[in-house]
Design a protein around this motif. Sequence first.
Motif, short mmCIF file in Angstrom:
data_model
loop_
_atom_site.label_atom_id
_atom_site.label_comp_id
_atom_site.label_asym_id
_atom_site.label_seq_id
_atom_site.Cartn_x
_atom_site.Cartn_y
_atom_site.Cartn_z
N SER A 1 0.86 -1.19 0.00
CA SER A 1 0.00 0.00 0.00
C SER A 1 0.89 1.23 0.00
CB SER A 1 -0.90 0.01 1.23
OG SER A 1 -1.78 -1.09 1.25
N VAL A 2 0.67 2.13 -0.94
CA VAL A 2 1.44 3.37 -1.01
C VAL A 2 0.71 4.42 -0.20
CG1 VAL A 2 2.36 5.17 -2.50
CG2 VAL A 2 2.44 2.78 -3.24
N VAL A 3 1.34 4.86 0.88
CA VAL A 3 0.74 5.84 1.79
C VAL A 3 0.99 7.26 1.31
CG1 VAL A 3 0.70 6.68 4.18
CG2 VAL A 3 1.01 4.24 3.71
N ALA A 4 2.18 7.49 0.75
CA ALA A 4 2.54 8.82 0.25
C ALA A 4 3.46 8.66 -0.95
CB ALA A 4 3.23 9.63 1.34
N SER A 5 3.33 9.55 -1.92
CA SER A 5 4.19 9.47 -3.09
C SER A 5 4.22 10.82 -3.82
CB SER A 5 3.69 8.39 -4.05
OG SER A 5 4.54 8.26 -5.17
N GLN A 6 5.32 11.56 -3.62
CA GLN A 6 5.54 12.80 -4.37
C GLN A 6 6.39 12.44 -5.59
OE1 GLN A 6 6.75 16.28 -2.18
NE2 GLN A 6 5.68 15.62 -0.31
N GLU B 1 26.63 13.40 20.33
CA GLU B 1 25.54 14.38 20.25
C GLU B 1 24.51 13.89 19.24
OE1 GLU B 1 24.93 19.14 19.15
OE2 GLU B 1 26.88 18.16 18.90
N GLN B 2 23.24 13.93 19.62
CA GLN B 2 22.17 13.56 18.69
C GLN B 2 21.88 14.75 17.79
OE1 GLN B 2 18.63 11.46 20.21
NE2 GLN B 2 17.39 12.96 19.07
N ILE B 3 21.91 14.51 16.44
CA ILE B 3 21.73 15.63 15.53
C ILE B 3 20.49 15.50 14.64
CG2 ILE B 3 24.20 16.14 15.49
CD1 ILE B 3 24.23 14.87 12.67
N TRP B 4 19.88 14.30 14.57
CA TRP B 4 18.70 14.13 13.72
C TRP B 4 17.97 12.87 14.12
CZ3 TRP B 4 16.73 10.52 10.26
CH2 TRP B 4 15.71 10.96 9.41
N GLN B 5 16.64 12.89 13.98
CA GLN B 5 15.85 11.68 14.19
C GLN B 5 14.56 11.77 13.40
OE1 GLN B 5 12.85 10.62 16.19
NE2 GLN B 5 12.15 12.75 15.89
N TYR B 6 14.02 10.61 13.07
CA TYR B 6 12.68 10.53 12.50
C TYR B 6 12.02 9.27 13.05
CZ TYR B 6 8.74 9.67 9.46
OH TYR B 6 7.47 9.43 9.00
N ALA C 1 9.54 4.61 5.07
CA ALA C 1 9.39 6.04 4.76
C ALA C 1 10.66 6.58 4.13
CB ALA C 1 9.05 6.82 6.03
N GLU C 2 10.51 7.23 2.98
CA GLU C 2 11.62 7.91 2.32
C GLU C 2 11.48 9.40 2.59
OE1 GLU C 2 13.77 8.28 -2.08
OE2 GLU C 2 12.02 6.98 -1.79
N ILE C 3 12.56 9.99 3.07
CA ILE C 3 12.51 11.36 3.58
C ILE C 3 13.53 12.23 2.85
CG2 ILE C 3 12.84 12.77 5.65
CD1 ILE C 3 12.17 10.12 7.21
N ILE C 4 13.09 13.39 2.38
CA ILE C 4 13.99 14.38 1.79
C ILE C 4 13.78 15.68 2.55
CG2 ILE C 4 14.62 15.69 -0.26
CD1 ILE C 4 13.70 13.38 -1.97
N ASN C 5 14.84 16.15 3.17
CA ASN C 5 14.79 17.41 3.95
C ASN C 5 13.60 17.42 4.91
OD1 ASN C 5 17.09 18.34 2.59
ND2 ASN C 5 15.84 19.18 0.93
N ASN C 6 13.47 16.32 5.65
CA ASN C 6 12.48 16.16 6.72
C ASN C 6 11.04 16.05 6.23
OD1 ASN C 6 14.42 16.21 8.85
ND2 ASN C 6 14.55 18.43 8.62
N VAL C 7 10.85 15.85 4.94
CA VAL C 7 9.52 15.65 4.38
C VAL C 7 9.42 14.22 3.84
CG1 VAL C 7 7.88 16.36 2.60
CG2 VAL C 7 9.26 18.08 3.79
N VAL C 8 8.36 13.51 4.20
CA VAL C 8 8.15 12.17 3.68
C VAL C 8 7.66 12.27 2.24
CG1 VAL C 8 6.83 10.02 3.91
CG2 VAL C 8 7.64 11.22 5.96
#
Length: 618
Positions: free
Chosen positions: A118-123, A389-394, A450-457
């Motif tokens: 199932s494709v939930v999101a697709s730009q 140091e934690q610098i990013w998470q999703y 989830a595939e993420i580009i610049n914090n956007v799914v």
Amino acid sequence: MTTELSVAAKQKLFEERISADGYTFDDPNIILNPYGNSPLTAIIAFESETPIRPTIKIIGHDDKTTIDFSFNISSTHLLPIYGLYPGEDNKIVISYDDIEKEIHIVTEDLPEDFPKASVVASQQDLLDNQLYFFTPSSNGYTCAYDINGEVRWYLTQKAIWDISRLQNGHLLLSTERLLNNPYYLTGLYEIDLLGKVHAEYSLPGGYHHDYFELDNGNLLIASDNFDGVNDTVEDYIVELNRMTGVVERKYNLKDILPVNNTGNENWSSDDWFHNNAIWYDKESNEILLSGRHADAIIAIDYESGDLRWILGDSTGWPENYRHYFLKPIGNNFEWQWSQHAVMKTPEGYIFLFDNGNNKSKLSDSYVAANNSYSRGVMYKIDEYEMTVEQIWQYGKERGANFYSPYISDVDYIEGGHYIIHSGGIVRKDGVALNQPAGRTDANELLSDTAEIINNVVVFELTLPTNTYRVEKMSAYTSADYNGVSLGDAMRVGSLGKTEIAETKYGLVRSVDIDDKYNSHSINLTKQEDRLVFSGTFKRGSNVRLVLVKGLEQKYYKLRVTDKAHAALCVAVFDEGENEDQEELTITRFINGEGLSGKYDVYLEIYDTIYDLRQQASF
């Protein structure tokens, strides 16, 4: 006795029908599923009077899912076709210069048990025609989906654990052959999308979870030490020379870390570390390993194997190891728990999947699964200052809906572009559970990628099953420029010698097969490199296989037990056993190394030796 050909041997028979002789551009030889294990691939074979550069285009359901590729100039053409749709009349356009031809290839439907995506999101304006390659957590298919969630490739043969592309463009996948319970395989196949095995790599300790290709082509492999003395698993790393099959380096984590560290709730005396990832960092010349049951990422020196640092909560560790632990700095820092898939990014960050189990070493502080979360997380480490140091998470923001208590993956595409794969979501009646599927009575399994580009799914795909890892890759690579490469697979390495319980000399005193023997349902299969025995016995029975050549008798003990090494995940090659059964069906292996010639096969059950009247050749 049944004789079983290896995958490498079987493909010799398949290649007999792969030929361009006498076929033309207008009337090519079309071979669907050329190696019998990759149903959505084909070969288009023909000759041309003069050298030409052919181009193929596999027509997708839209422009973004159309795949095209141009081959090198030649007059003999064996063109691999990847990315066919299942159950369709596929259209392929083949061309050169200004000449074009349309070819149709009809494929069969997917197996009924194939997981539907199932494709939930697709730009789609931010996506290309690369495919998402998945490996199963246990049962299931190694397969690839496109950005519409449609299946474009799969293997029918069993393959689990990692899937990655080697420097030469081939894939590296597990063999389908069990070495030891519950899921330790004999080694790895170097394979292409057609399903052709280019090489098989065997190891005495087998393979599980992960590998890493070094610049020189050698492989760092998560293995085991099944030497008859060692009683632990998933704490052994080897470096395998792919040309010779020689194990050039060994790292035994029991020589590096304390076995009795305070682990998490899945810790056991035999699966105390549970290494599930390997990454080599060239710049620092260190190997990163992921100890799930210790909630720890460790770095060891490639040359010496010495411990450099530990990333994780130090609660309960011996005092003399505390100085190895990195000190957290900065805001919003959280430790990782029961993590997977550690890697180092080009920027030098540690990137991993934090499963997030319990979020504490102390049982009275455990966070319930339904209040927990999993995430992809990046840490910045200063080895000189010993800080992290934690610098990013999703994933934290997704809560329990994204929580996977086991397996899962992260992938780095480029800076700001990542894939976070929560592959082990386990629920019962909508409530998140804290153990792998095989240890629960879950009625819902899910993987969420989830595939993420610049914090956007920009893309998200879910599957109604658990999947181990995902890799985003193109169908074609530079390895395909010259078309299909025919020829024998290279087989290197060894499964090692099977321990001999006793050696005797003299004539064997045996009896012929009787009804008592027949009640055990004995089966023998001869593979190219080992003898496979199976039978049904009462738990704890004294059973030995006897190989006799001349007056020499080699006795091999066949353990009648269903106790596998206590690894976390479920057995993916189920022997149909459980602790409540008195009668057990076992499968055991006698490796061919150290054996030569023909052996008469006998079976000893307690004090009675049966003449099986069969021979095994090594």
